[in-house]
Enzyme design. Structure first.
Site, PDB file in Angstrom:
ATOM      1  N   ASN A   9       0.896  -1.022  -0.141  1.00  0.00           N
ATOM      2  CA  ASN A   9      -0.111  -0.122   0.171  1.00  0.00           C
ATOM      3  C   ASN A   9       0.942   1.285   0.119  1.00  0.00           C
ATOM      4  O   ASN A   9       1.514   1.493   1.091  1.00  0.00           O
ATOM      5  CB  ASN A   9      -0.799   0.119   1.271  1.00  0.00           C
ATOM      6  N   TRP A  10       0.950   2.003  -1.178  1.00  0.00           N
ATOM      7  CA  TRP A  10       1.913   3.256  -1.058  1.00  0.00           C
ATOM      8  C   TRP A  10       1.117   4.175  -0.476  1.00  0.00           C
ATOM      9  O   TRP A  10       1.789   5.454  -0.643  1.00  0.00           O
ATOM     10  CB  TRP A  10       2.248   3.311  -2.457  1.00  0.00           C
ATOM     11  N   LYS A  11      -0.106   4.307  -0.208  1.00  0.00           N
ATOM     12  CA  LYS A  11      -0.842   5.478   0.268  1.00  0.00           C
ATOM     13  C   LYS A  11      -0.635   6.818  -0.760  1.00  0.00           C
ATOM     14  O   LYS A  11      -0.508   6.524  -1.821  1.00  0.00           O
ATOM     15  CB  LYS A  11      -0.319   5.768   1.804  1.00  0.00           C
ATOM     16  N   HIS A 100      -9.709   1.098   4.851  1.00  0.00           N
ATOM     17  CA  HIS A 100      -8.556   1.444   5.672  1.00  0.00           C
ATOM     18  C   HIS A 100      -8.425   2.234   6.510  1.00  0.00           C
ATOM     19  O   HIS A 100      -9.375   3.055   6.597  1.00  0.00           O
ATOM     20  CB  HIS A 100      -7.387   1.926   4.308  1.00  0.00           C
ATOM     21  N   GLU A 149      -5.886  -5.032  10.539  1.00  0.00           N
ATOM     22  CA  GLU A 149      -4.840  -3.941  10.621  1.00  0.00           C
ATOM     23  C   GLU A 149      -5.001  -3.276  12.064  1.00  0.00           C
ATOM     24  O   GLU A 149      -5.829  -2.321  11.981  1.00  0.00           O
ATOM     25  CB  GLU A 149      -4.871  -2.857   9.719  1.00  0.00           C
ATOM     26  N   GLY A 155       2.046   1.712  10.615  1.00  0.00           N
ATOM     27  CA  GLY A 155       3.288   3.069  10.635  1.00  0.00           C
ATOM     28  C   GLY A 155       4.004   3.521  11.674  1.00  0.00           C
ATOM     29  O   GLY A 155       4.650   4.262  11.832  1.00  0.00           O
ATOM     30  N   SER A 186       2.991  -2.527  10.266  1.00  0.00           N
ATOM     31  CA  SER A 186       4.572  -2.578  10.415  1.00  0.00           C
ATOM     32  C   SER A 186       5.273  -3.884  10.073  1.00  0.00           C
ATOM     33  O   SER A 186       6.083  -4.424  10.527  1.00  0.00           O
ATOM     34  CB  SER A 186       4.933  -2.315  11.981  1.00  0.00           C
ATOM     35  N   GLY A 207       2.701  -1.416   4.181  1.00  0.00           N
ATOM     36  CA  GLY A 207       2.658   0.003   3.974  1.00  0.00           C
ATOM     37  C   GLY A 207       3.836   0.677   3.624  1.00  0.00           C
ATOM     38  O   GLY A 207       4.542   0.685   2.581  1.00  0.00           O
ATOM     39  N   GLY A 208       4.686   1.080   4.722  1.00  0.00           N
ATOM     40  CA  GLY A 208       6.086   1.402   4.445  1.00  0.00           C
ATOM     41  C   GLY A 208       7.122   0.637   3.692  1.00  0.00           C
ATOM     42  O   GLY A 208       7.794   1.094   3.057  1.00  0.00           O
TER      43      GLY A 208
HETATM   44  C1  PEP Z   1      -0.899  -0.106   5.833  1.00  0.00           C
HETATM   45  O1  PEP Z   1      -0.493   0.851   5.090  1.00  0.00           O
HETATM   46  O2  PEP Z   1      -2.002  -0.548   5.965  1.00  0.00           O
HETATM   47  C2  PEP Z   1       0.316  -0.403   6.733  1.00  0.00           C
HETATM   48  C3  PEP Z   1       0.007  -1.353   7.553  1.00  0.00           C
HETATM   49  O3  PEP Z   1       1.351   0.478   7.001  1.00  0.00           O
HETATM   50  P1  PEP Z   1       2.619  -0.125   7.446  1.00  0.00           P
HETATM   51  O4  PEP Z   1       3.211  -1.402   7.085  1.00  0.00           O
HETATM   52  O5  PEP Z   1       3.809   1.070   7.130  1.00  0.00           O
HETATM   53  O6  PEP Z   1       2.420  -0.360   9.205  1.00  0.00           O
END
Ligand code: PEP
Length: 227
Positions: A9-11, A100, A149, A155, A186, A207-208
């Protein structure tokens, strides 16, 4: 081998040049290591502005990566300024994230609006990844894949424990009769194995760790190693 779904997920990150550079780096890694993700479905959920340029890059290079959007309009096509409809997304992508926690929090998306989004996405033939923060939040019946999540893990660098994630996911499966549930929060190349090794967990939503091509590649490689 257990089939896995890994959806980056690039947001709201990256412009077109950066996205193309990501693909170039990811492709270079794949070529160098002759990588094949036999039992992993790889999805990249990107901003609307990047779906078309990435579709072109990915198909030119024949990369085993599917595309997804991160949101969808609760309405069909028509006078809904600023919205992107499910049929418009379906022209370019196969997947969509709905619900989300950032959309719930910053855009006030309610269960009712999310149900409308699911109905639109389903009618257009999109595959849905529906995110929930716990095992109490409802998952609509038409959803293909859910993602657990926990908000505090997104994040922050503090992932849930694989054991707790597996327990929540098992509850979600039982309560909402959903077959495929991912963990997100994460996830990195270093901890992904501990999650996907849990029998109840069917993949992850990083995400990250999806923003950097090399880190995402390493995460896929690590996940590929589980029996
Ligand atoms: C997300 O984008 O849903 C997410 C879980 O981000 P991250 O992996 O950065 O925590």
């Amino acid at each position: 081998m257990k089939p896995l779904l890994i959806a980056g997920n690039w947001k709201s990150n990256k412009g077109i040049a950066e996205a193309k550079e990501w693909v170039r780096q990811f492709n270079a890694k794949c070529q160098m290591l002759n990588a094949k993700w036999d039992h992993i479905t790889v999805v990249l959920c990107v901003p609307f502005t990047l779906v078309y340029p990435l579709k072109r890059e990915i198909s030119q290079l024949r990369l085993p990566v599917q595309l997804g959007a991160q949101d969808v309009s609760p309405f069909g096509e028509g006078a809904y300024t600023g919205e992107v409809s499910a049929t418009q997304i379906k022209e370019l992508a196969d997947w969509v994230i709905i619900g989300h926690s950032e959309r719930r929090k910053y855009f006030g998306e309610t269960d009712e609006v999310l149900m409308q989004k699911v109905a639109q996405a389903k009618a257009a033939g999109l595959k849905i990844i529906f995110c929930v923060p716990d095992d109490k939040t409802p998952i609509p019946a038409d959803v293909d894949v859910a993602a657990y999540e926990p908000v505090w893990a997104i994040g922050t660098g503090y992932a849930d424990t694989p054991e707790n994630a597996a327990t929540v996911i098992a509850t979600l499966k039982q309560k909402f009769s959903i077959r495929q549930v991912l963990y997100g929060g994460s996830v990195t190349a270093e901890n992904v194995v501990s999650f996907v090794a849990q029998p109840a967990i069917d993949g992850v939503l990083p995400g990250g760790a999806s923003l950097d091509a090399a880190k995402f590649f390493d995460l896929l490689t690590a996940a590929q190693s589980i029996p």
